[in-house]
Design a protein around this motif. Structure first.
Motif, PDB file in Angstrom:
ATOM      1  N   ILE A 251     -27.015  13.718  39.013  1.00 52.44           N
ATOM      2  CA  ILE A 251     -26.707  14.940  39.746  1.00 52.44           C
ATOM      3  C   ILE A 251     -27.826  15.174  40.739  1.00 52.44           C
ATOM      4  CG2 ILE A 251     -26.420  17.436  39.595  1.00 52.44           C
ATOM      5  CD1 ILE A 251     -25.373  16.968  36.733  1.00 52.44           C
ATOM      6  N   GLN A 252     -27.437  15.452  41.963  1.00 51.78           N
ATOM      7  CA  GLN A 252     -28.412  15.758  42.999  1.00 51.78           C
ATOM      8  C   GLN A 252     -27.935  17.023  43.696  1.00 51.78           C
ATOM      9  OE1 GLN A 252     -28.548  13.042  46.381  1.00 51.78           O
ATOM     10  NE2 GLN A 252     -30.760  13.209  46.389  1.00 51.78           N
ATOM     11  N   ASN A 253     -28.769  18.049  43.734  1.00 49.25           N
ATOM     12  CA  ASN A 253     -28.434  19.297  44.399  1.00 49.25           C
ATOM     13  C   ASN A 253     -29.273  19.414  45.659  1.00 49.25           C
ATOM     14  OD1 ASN A 253     -26.634  20.349  42.363  1.00 49.25           O
ATOM     15  ND2 ASN A 253     -28.451  20.567  41.095  1.00 49.25           N
ATOM     16  N   ILE A 254     -28.595  19.642  46.772  1.00 48.64           N
ATOM     17  CA  ILE A 254     -29.276  19.787  48.055  1.00 48.64           C
ATOM     18  C   ILE A 254     -28.771  21.071  48.699  1.00 48.64           C
ATOM     19  CG2 ILE A 254     -29.621  18.783  50.339  1.00 48.64           C
ATOM     20  CD1 ILE A 254     -29.078  16.052  49.006  1.00 48.64           C
ATOM     21  N   THR A 255     -29.703  21.880  49.177  1.00 45.29           N
ATOM     22  CA  THR A 255     -29.334  23.154  49.769  1.00 45.29           C
ATOM     23  C   THR A 255     -30.023  23.324  51.117  1.00 45.29           C
ATOM     24  OG1 THR A 255     -29.208  24.101  47.550  1.00 45.29           O
ATOM     25  CG2 THR A 255     -29.319  25.649  49.390  1.00 45.29           C
ATOM     26  N   ALA A 256     -29.269  23.765  52.092  1.00 46.88           N
ATOM     27  CA  ALA A 256     -29.835  24.117  53.403  1.00 46.88           C
ATOM     28  C   ALA A 256     -29.484  25.570  53.642  1.00 46.88           C
ATOM     29  CB  ALA A 256     -29.256  23.226  54.493  1.00 46.88           C
TER      30      ALA A 256
ATOM     31  N   PRO B 191     -27.406  19.181  21.466  1.00 45.54           N
ATOM     32  CA  PRO B 191     -26.730  18.206  22.326  1.00 45.54           C
ATOM     33  C   PRO B 191     -26.193  18.798  23.637  1.00 45.54           C
ATOM     34  CG  PRO B 191     -26.150  17.783  20.059  1.00 45.54           C
ATOM     35  CD  PRO B 191     -26.962  19.059  20.072  1.00 45.54           C
ATOM     36  N   ALA B 192     -25.698  20.014  23.598  1.00 44.01           N
ATOM     37  CA  ALA B 192     -25.148  20.633  24.813  1.00 44.01           C
ATOM     38  C   ALA B 192     -26.230  20.953  25.847  1.00 44.01           C
ATOM     39  CB  ALA B 192     -24.382  21.902  24.456  1.00 44.01           C
ATOM     40  N   GLN B 193     -27.491  21.000  25.429  1.00 45.63           N
ATOM     41  CA  GLN B 193     -28.580  21.355  26.344  1.00 45.63           C
ATOM     42  C   GLN B 193     -29.454  20.163  26.724  1.00 45.63           C
ATOM     43  OE1 GLN B 193     -30.714  24.570  24.531  1.00 45.63           O
ATOM     44  NE2 GLN B 193     -28.965  25.953  24.607  1.00 45.63           N
ATOM     45  N   ARG B 194     -29.152  18.983  26.224  1.00 42.73           N
ATOM     46  CA  ARG B 194     -30.003  17.822  26.481  1.00 42.73           C
ATOM     47  C   ARG B 194     -30.077  17.449  27.952  1.00 42.73           C
ATOM     48  NH1 ARG B 194     -29.086  13.931  21.192  1.00 42.73           N
ATOM     49  NH2 ARG B 194     -30.250  15.318  19.792  1.00 42.73           N
ATOM     50  N   ASP B 195     -28.988  17.578  28.679  1.00 42.09           N
ATOM     51  CA  ASP B 195     -29.041  17.250  30.112  1.00 42.09           C
ATOM     52  C   ASP B 195     -29.961  18.211  30.862  1.00 42.09           C
ATOM     53  OD1 ASP B 195     -27.475  14.983  29.980  1.00 42.09           O
ATOM     54  OD2 ASP B 195     -25.618  16.056  30.429  1.00 42.09           O
ATOM     55  N   GLN B 196     -29.965  19.481  30.470  1.00 42.39           N
ATOM     56  CA  GLN B 196     -30.869  20.445  31.101  1.00 42.39           C
ATOM     57  C   GLN B 196     -32.321  20.095  30.801  1.00 42.39           C
ATOM     58  OE1 GLN B 196     -29.257  23.921  29.242  1.00 42.39           O
ATOM     59  NE2 GLN B 196     -27.935  24.410  30.984  1.00 42.39           N
ATOM     60  N   VAL B 197     -32.595  19.700  29.572  1.00 45.34           N
ATOM     61  CA  VAL B 197     -33.957  19.307  29.197  1.00 45.34           C
ATOM     62  C   VAL B 197     -34.363  18.076  30.001  1.00 45.34           C
ATOM     63  CG1 VAL B 197     -35.396  18.424  27.306  1.00 45.34           C
ATOM     64  CG2 VAL B 197     -33.824  20.338  26.908  1.00 45.34           C
TER      65      VAL B 197
ATOM     66  N   VAL C 292     -33.464   6.993  34.965  1.00 48.74           N
ATOM     67  CA  VAL C 292     -33.005   6.100  33.899  1.00 48.74           C
ATOM     68  C   VAL C 292     -33.828   6.326  32.626  1.00 48.74           C
ATOM     69  CG1 VAL C 292     -32.862   3.675  33.199  1.00 48.74           C
ATOM     70  CG2 VAL C 292     -32.025   4.367  35.438  1.00 48.74           C
ATOM     71  N   LEU C 293     -35.119   6.508  32.787  1.00 51.31           N
ATOM     72  CA  LEU C 293     -35.980   6.741  31.624  1.00 51.31           C
ATOM     73  C   LEU C 293     -35.556   7.993  30.865  1.00 51.31           C
ATOM     74  CD1 LEU C 293     -38.490   6.281  29.833  1.00 51.31           C
ATOM     75  CD2 LEU C 293     -39.795   7.566  31.557  1.00 51.31           C
ATOM     76  N   VAL C 294     -35.434   9.118  31.549  1.00 55.45           N
ATOM     77  CA  VAL C 294     -35.093  10.357  30.839  1.00 55.45           C
ATOM     78  C   VAL C 294     -33.665  10.308  30.302  1.00 55.45           C
ATOM     79  CG1 VAL C 294     -36.800  11.763  32.048  1.00 55.45           C
ATOM     80  CG2 VAL C 294     -34.460  11.697  32.892  1.00 55.45           C
ATOM     81  N   GLN C 295     -32.784   9.572  30.960  1.00 52.74           N
ATOM     82  CA  GLN C 295     -31.420   9.437  30.446  1.00 52.74           C
ATOM     83  C   GLN C 295     -31.385   8.585  29.181  1.00 52.74           C
ATOM     84  OE1 GLN C 295     -28.656  11.052  31.298  1.00 52.74           O
ATOM     85  NE2 GLN C 295     -29.871  12.175  32.792  1.00 52.74           N
ATOM     86  N   ALA C 296     -32.321   7.651  29.054  1.00 53.82           N
ATOM     87  CA  ALA C 296     -32.357   6.789  27.870  1.00 53.82           C
ATOM     88  C   ALA C 296     -32.868   7.530  26.633  1.00 53.82           C
ATOM     89  CB  ALA C 296     -33.233   5.566  28.138  1.00 53.82           C
ATOM     90  N   ALA C 297     -33.626   8.618  26.830  1.00 58.13           N
ATOM     91  CA  ALA C 297     -34.153   9.371  25.689  1.00 58.13           C
ATOM     92  C   ALA C 297     -33.001   9.881  24.828  1.00 58.13           C
ATOM     93  CB  ALA C 297     -35.010  10.533  26.179  1.00 58.13           C
TER      94      ALA C 297
ATOM     95  N   LEU D 289     -37.622  15.451  34.294  1.00 55.14           N
ATOM     96  CA  LEU D 289     -37.515  14.411  35.314  1.00 55.14           C
ATOM     97  C   LEU D 289     -38.625  14.428  36.366  1.00 55.14           C
ATOM     98  CD1 LEU D 289     -35.820  12.055  36.444  1.00 55.14           C
ATOM     99  CD2 LEU D 289     -34.463  13.765  37.660  1.00 55.14           C
ATOM    100  N   PRO D 290     -38.981  15.555  36.977  1.00 55.40           N
ATOM    101  CA  PRO D 290     -39.979  15.529  38.056  1.00 55.40           C
ATOM    102  C   PRO D 290     -41.334  14.944  37.654  1.00 55.40           C
ATOM    103  CG  PRO D 290     -38.810  17.614  38.085  1.00 55.40           C
ATOM    104  CD  PRO D 290     -38.393  16.897  36.829  1.00 55.40           C
ATOM    105  N   ALA D 291     -41.799  15.224  36.446  1.00 57.80           N
ATOM    106  CA  ALA D 291     -43.098  14.683  36.017  1.00 57.80           C
ATOM    107  C   ALA D 291     -43.051  13.163  35.938  1.00 57.80           C
ATOM    108  CB  ALA D 291     -43.500  15.272  34.660  1.00 57.80           C
TER     109      ALA D 291
END
Length: 155
Positions: free
Chosen positions: A113-118, A62-68, A14-19, A73-75
């Motif tokens: 978005i959540q990516n899970i790989t096995a 704007p097109a790259q903000r979700d990638q940023v 939520v924090l990074v989405q609010a930026a 997010l992890p930090a």
């Protein structure tokens, strides 16, 4: 995943989405109070980190903000998870702040978005966000993974 880990993850999301949204000042103020814990030095450091987060998102096209946001997010997940591990009394405050921001963010910002790989043979990957996983056992007499290959003659 524990409830506290989940809270750290969703709070950070939520924090990074609010930026770079109209909700940034509300998020910045709330997270400054939460992470600063009433200590002026911590609040100053938190404001500096939050401002760097917002600047990085705002400076991206704007097109790259979700990638940023995904990269940042992890930090923030780690910071918030550490906060509630070190000071469990902050759990309710984080939950309340997360819920308030989640209801106020514009609809497109509420997408996760959540990516899970096995990758191992026979491996199963599962994941859930904001809910529960319910596993149902395979019906009797079936193999949920599929037929087991015949290893051939033994030596």
């Amino acid at each position: 995943m524990s409830t506290l880990t989940d809270l750290g993850m969703t709070g950070a999301a939520v924090l990074v989405q609010a930026a770079a949204t109209d909700m940034w000042q509300v998020a910045r103020s709330g997270f400054t109070r939460l992470l600063g814990r009433g200590d002026p030095h911590r609040e100053t450091a938190t404001v500096r980190r939050l401002d760097a987060l917002a600047a990085e998102v705002e400076q991206a096209p704007p097109a790259q903000r979700d990638q940023v946001r995904q990269r940042l997010l992890p930090a923030w997940q780690m910071r918030l998870s550490d906060l509630i591990e070190e000071d469990p009394a902050r759990t309710d405050a984080l939950r309340d702040l997360r819920d308030e921001l989640l209801t106020r963010l514009p609809t497109p910002q509420q997408q996760w978005i959540q990516n899970i790989t096995a990758t191992a043979s026979g491996a199963t990957a599962q994941g859930v966000m904001f809910g529960s996983i319910i596993n149902h056992p395979a019906p009797p007499g079936t193999d949920p993974i599929g037929p087991v290959p015949d290893p051939g003659p033994s030596r």
